[in-house]
Motif scaffolding. Sequence first.
Motif, PDB file in Angstrom:
ATOM      1  N   ASP A 197      53.433  24.831  -7.622  1.00  0.00           N
ATOM      2  CA  ASP A 197      53.893  25.346  -8.905  1.00  0.00           C
ATOM      3  C   ASP A 197      53.102  26.613  -9.238  1.00  0.00           C
ATOM      4  N   ASN A 198      53.771  27.593  -9.783  1.00  0.00           N
ATOM      5  CA  ASN A 198      53.107  28.850 -10.107  1.00  0.00           C
ATOM      6  C   ASN A 198      51.975  28.677 -11.097  1.00  0.00           C
ATOM      7  N   ARG A 199      52.192  27.923 -12.140  1.00  0.00           N
ATOM      8  CA  ARG A 199      51.170  27.781 -13.196  1.00  0.00           C
ATOM      9  C   ARG A 199      50.624  26.360 -13.228  1.00  0.00           C
ATOM     10  N   ASP A 202      47.691  31.312 -12.449  1.00  0.00           N
ATOM     11  CA  ASP A 202      48.891  31.288 -11.626  1.00  0.00           C
ATOM     12  C   ASP A 202      48.500  31.301 -10.155  1.00  0.00           C
ATOM     13  N   SER A 240      58.592  28.281  -9.089  1.00  0.00           N
ATOM     14  CA  SER A 240      58.495  28.586 -10.510  1.00  0.00           C
ATOM     15  C   SER A 240      59.870  28.537 -11.151  1.00  0.00           C
ATOM     16  N   ARG A 277      58.416  32.663  -2.167  1.00  0.00           N
ATOM     17  CA  ARG A 277      58.534  32.206  -3.548  1.00  0.00           C
ATOM     18  C   ARG A 277      59.967  31.735  -3.746  1.00  0.00           C
TER      19      ARG A 277
END
Length: 145
Positions: A64-66, A72, A93, A112
């Motif tokens: 997960d990006n965050r 991040d 994301s 991504r």
Amino acid sequence: MSAEAVPGEAVKVLFVDDEFVEFRSLKKKIGSLSEPAVDVEYSQSISDALEKVKGGRFDLILLDNRLLPNADFRETVPELRGIGYTGPIGVVSTDISDGYFQEFPDYGVDFRIGKDEIDARTLQYIIREFVKYDLPDFWKDDYTI
């Protein structure tokens, strides 16, 4: 980067996301995936993911990006690379349109993808692209060069 799965074993994927519901959603989406065999494990935090990677083999990480407390992928991916993980890492994301996503190769990210894009067919494509694994004999003509 690419990883090589252990012959005869399922492709091991680590899914790292602070929302367990996202893991459940992924498991449901990929439930129909029969080839290759995939074993997906879940980590709720980067610290948990680091421990799992240190203690086991993973052919692919979907991150997960965050993730709190990290901002991040620009902080979390270097942590994974820093402990020696050399396999493919994909950043997942809800929104991959922010400009900083263009920098993903600079941080050791292989690809991504939007959360809404992941399904059985997409995961199968990602594995074929980034992980070397045992192909069924009847497929080998299609995938060998």
